[in-house]
Design a protein around this motif. Sequence first.
Motif, PDB file in Angstrom:
ATOM      1  N   PRO A 148       0.817  -1.217   0.000  1.00 40.79           N
ATOM      2  CA  PRO A 148       0.000   0.000   0.000  1.00 40.79           C
ATOM      3  C   PRO A 148       0.852   1.269   0.000  1.00 40.79           C
ATOM      4  N   ALA A 149       2.011   1.236   0.687  1.00 36.90           N
ATOM      5  CA  ALA A 149       2.864   2.435   0.749  1.00 36.90           C
ATOM      6  C   ALA A 149       3.274   2.865  -0.658  1.00 36.90           C
ATOM      7  N   MET A 150       3.735   1.912  -1.451  1.00 42.44           N
ATOM      8  CA  MET A 150       4.206   2.252  -2.797  1.00 42.44           C
ATOM      9  C   MET A 150       3.041   2.578  -3.729  1.00 42.44           C
ATOM     10  N   LEU A 151       1.971   1.804  -3.655  1.00 40.31           N
ATOM     11  CA  LEU A 151       0.809   2.054  -4.522  1.00 40.31           C
ATOM     12  C   LEU A 151       0.197   3.419  -4.202  1.00 40.31           C
ATOM     13  N   ASN A 152       0.215   3.789  -2.928  1.00 37.35           N
ATOM     14  CA  ASN A 152      -0.308   5.087  -2.506  1.00 37.35           C
ATOM     15  C   ASN A 152       0.623   6.203  -2.974  1.00 37.35           C
ATOM     16  N   PHE A 153       1.913   6.051  -2.727  1.00 42.11           N
ATOM     17  CA  PHE A 153       2.897   7.093  -3.042  1.00 42.11           C
ATOM     18  C   PHE A 153       2.930   7.385  -4.541  1.00 42.11           C
ATOM     19  N   LEU A 154       2.761   6.338  -5.354  1.00 43.71           N
ATOM     20  CA  LEU A 154       2.855   6.524  -6.810  1.00 43.71           C
ATOM     21  C   LEU A 154       1.488   6.499  -7.496  1.00 43.71           C
ATOM     22  N   ASN A 155       0.438   6.788  -6.713  1.00 46.06           N
ATOM     23  CA  ASN A 155      -0.913   7.033  -7.261  1.00 46.06           C
ATOM     24  C   ASN A 155      -1.533   5.876  -8.019  1.00 46.06           C
ATOM     25  N   ASN A 156      -1.126   4.631  -7.731  1.00 41.50           N
ATOM     26  CA  ASN A 156      -1.755   3.552  -8.514  1.00 41.50           C
ATOM     27  C   ASN A 156      -3.170   3.242  -8.040  1.00 41.50           C
ATOM     28  N   GLN A 157      -3.523   3.728  -6.851  1.00 46.26           N
ATOM     29  CA  GLN A 157      -4.894   3.563  -6.371  1.00 46.26           C
ATOM     30  C   GLN A 157      -5.857   4.249  -7.355  1.00 46.26           C
ATOM     31  N   GLN A 158      -5.343   5.279  -8.057  1.00 46.52           N
ATOM     32  CA  GLN A 158      -6.184   6.021  -9.023  1.00 46.52           C
ATOM     33  C   GLN A 158      -6.026   5.487 -10.457  1.00 46.52           C
ATOM     34  N   ASN A 159      -5.280   4.401 -10.633  1.00 45.53           N
ATOM     35  CA  ASN A 159      -5.022   3.891 -11.989  1.00 45.53           C
ATOM     36  C   ASN A 159      -6.145   2.941 -12.410  1.00 45.53           C
ATOM     37  N   LYS A 160      -7.000   3.409 -13.299  1.00 42.27           N
ATOM     38  CA  LYS A 160      -8.137   2.558 -13.669  1.00 42.27           C
ATOM     39  C   LYS A 160      -8.384   2.540 -15.172  1.00 42.27           C
ATOM     40  N   LYS A 161      -9.060   1.502 -15.583  1.00 39.68           N
ATOM     41  CA  LYS A 161      -9.414   1.299 -16.992  1.00 39.68           C
ATOM     42  C   LYS A 161     -10.019   2.571 -17.581  1.00 39.68           C
ATOM     43  N   GLY A 162      -9.529   2.966 -18.752  1.00 40.68           N
ATOM     44  CA  GLY A 162     -10.066   4.172 -19.400  1.00 40.68           C
ATOM     45  C   GLY A 162      -9.345   5.436 -18.977  1.00 40.68           C
ATOM     46  N   HIS A 163      -8.782   5.443 -17.752  1.00 44.62           N
ATOM     47  CA  HIS A 163      -8.019   6.610 -17.262  1.00 44.62           C
ATOM     48  C   HIS A 163      -6.721   6.138 -16.614  1.00 44.62           C
ATOM     49  N   PRO A 164      -5.812   5.566 -17.400  1.00 43.17           N
ATOM     50  CA  PRO A 164      -4.601   5.035 -16.769  1.00 43.17           C
ATOM     51  C   PRO A 164      -3.735   6.142 -16.149  1.00 43.17           C
ATOM     52  N   ASN A 165      -3.191   5.880 -14.963  1.00 48.34           N
ATOM     53  CA  ASN A 165      -2.234   6.794 -14.326  1.00 48.34           C
ATOM     54  C   ASN A 165      -0.852   6.154 -14.510  1.00 48.34           C
ATOM     55  N   GLU A 166       0.036   6.869 -15.177  1.00 52.66           N
ATOM     56  CA  GLU A 166       1.313   6.259 -15.584  1.00 52.66           C
ATOM     57  C   GLU A 166       2.417   6.328 -14.533  1.00 52.66           C
ATOM     58  N   ASN A 167       2.154   7.004 -13.428  1.00 49.17           N
ATOM     59  CA  ASN A 167       3.212   7.277 -12.451  1.00 49.17           C
ATOM     60  C   ASN A 167       3.918   6.009 -11.960  1.00 49.17           C
ATOM     61  N   PHE A 168       3.124   5.050 -11.515  1.00 40.96           N
ATOM     62  CA  PHE A 168       3.660   3.809 -10.946  1.00 40.96           C
ATOM     63  C   PHE A 168       4.470   3.040 -11.988  1.00 40.96           C
ATOM     64  N   ALA A 169       3.880   2.833 -13.171  1.00 39.36           N
ATOM     65  CA  ALA A 169       4.552   2.061 -14.235  1.00 39.36           C
ATOM     66  C   ALA A 169       5.890   2.705 -14.610  1.00 39.36           C
ATOM     67  N   ARG A 170       5.898   4.033 -14.689  1.00 43.49           N
ATOM     68  CA  ARG A 170       7.130   4.753 -15.070  1.00 43.49           C
ATOM     69  C   ARG A 170       8.233   4.533 -14.031  1.00 43.49           C
ATOM     70  N   GLU A 171       7.904   4.740 -12.751  1.00 42.91           N
ATOM     71  CA  GLU A 171       8.958   4.641 -11.719  1.00 42.91           C
ATOM     72  C   GLU A 171       9.435   3.206 -11.539  1.00 42.91           C
ATOM     73  N   VAL A 172       8.520   2.239 -11.680  1.00 41.77           N
ATOM     74  CA  VAL A 172       8.935   0.839 -11.572  1.00 41.77           C
ATOM     75  C   VAL A 172      10.043   0.558 -12.585  1.00 41.77           C
ATOM     76  N   MET A 173       9.882   1.079 -13.800  1.00 35.67           N
ATOM     77  CA  MET A 173      10.896   0.818 -14.844  1.00 35.67           C
ATOM     78  C   MET A 173      12.120   1.703 -14.690  1.00 35.67           C
ATOM     79  N   GLU A 174      11.892   2.992 -14.475  1.00 30.95           N
ATOM     80  CA  GLU A 174      13.013   3.934 -14.463  1.00 30.95           C
ATOM     81  C   GLU A 174      13.897   3.798 -13.227  1.00 30.95           C
TER      82      GLU A 174
END
Length: 459
Positions: A148-174
Amino acid sequence: MADSLLHHKHLLWRAGFGMGINQISDLENKSMKTLVNDLLHEQSFTEINYDTPDTPISDNMMATPAAAEMKKEMQQIMRKQNNELNLNFLDQIVNSKDQLREKMAFFWHGHFATRINNSKFSRQLLNTIRKNALGNFKDLLFEVSQSPAMLNFLNNQQNKKGHPNENFAREVMELFTMGRGNYTEKDIREGARAFTGWGYNKEGHFKERKNLHDEGSKQFLNKTGNFTGTDILNIILEQKATAAFITGKIYRFFVNENADSRIVEQLSTDFYNSGYDIKKLMNTIFSSTWFYDKKNIGNRIKSPIELMAGMMRMLPMNIQNPENLIVYQKLLGQMLLYPPNVAGWPSGRSWIDSSTLMLRLQIPQIWSGLRPLEYSPRQDDDIDMGMKSRETALNKSFKNPNITIDWSRLEKVFANRNCEDYLIQNTKTLDMDSVRNFSDRSIKMTIINLMSTPEYQLC
């Protein structure tokens, strides 16, 4: 000074937080191999905790004045709990026999950097990192990515179908796996679609919310499929770039900021082929002759936590007000649980500017009661820690952790030993005459003066 003592000290600073006073006589009879094996032998794992029980906030009463008051109270409790976690982690760093686990956890704490107010989530993530610190990078990556700490910090709680939030995916890779240059913007977009629906519930448990997940086909790192978040992490782990990125970062942290590309490449291949076995990688590093090359010894500027912990391990001390140690972390620019951003703490020379260097050199005198603390945080300090102003942060009660040091024990230990051989990594540049001239030649003053030298800042 015998090479073996120099190499022992080097290993204890890099694979831990320096030599503890209780290790001194023991060290002189230990072979390097035994010392490495001791460090790699993990004790039974215990979680870090805080005393206050978690209080759930119920969402449906947030609109009333009573609820607003309750929310404020909750935030104060969480701040207190985060402070307690910070000090309990520092205590493990200083006193745990599991020095390599805590050093490795300290490294991952900066690698998987998060900064959130929710103390329960902070505690979960810290213990996840400590538990897996020397385990398998795949397990560590999955558990951190689903915390939850990481999902919260990188806004993945708001990542949903039709409105993807790229923050989490970007930091995981970068930042956490492959590093820049090994993926495209399209990979980020498609990865974000795969992570849609990853979140957590009120109890702080990971949850895949199927109704929010984009089930369409995705193209990611030259593969096509109906990928989920789990698939994305597995594909990332198949990339040799991931092993190379992690190994390079570990080498720069534990060996030398100027990486030797040939050695890193070999370590990285072994790391990849071992299926990401962290302990095996660290064993290879600490058992290699190149690790003990002159160019790798005494060349790293200690981070503030390493500096404080190293002094606390060598000086047997009783601390009346440990909460004031948080002020020192803050003033020196490295506060556990509060990295400056998702990239973690910078390193090397960035630890030292005119204000932090003066304080670093004066801590031995301040902690020994020979001078007061006269500092305020850096102007760019963005860690307000709930302290309303710099005056409050540094009012009288905060100035002194009330430390009592057992100098008689140090006098016994160093009665027939040269203090500098045990406290300083590179004694070649040390001017022992001026160290002695500044003191009354007592062991107490010699130790304080040695710890106040520029040479003590290096490990």
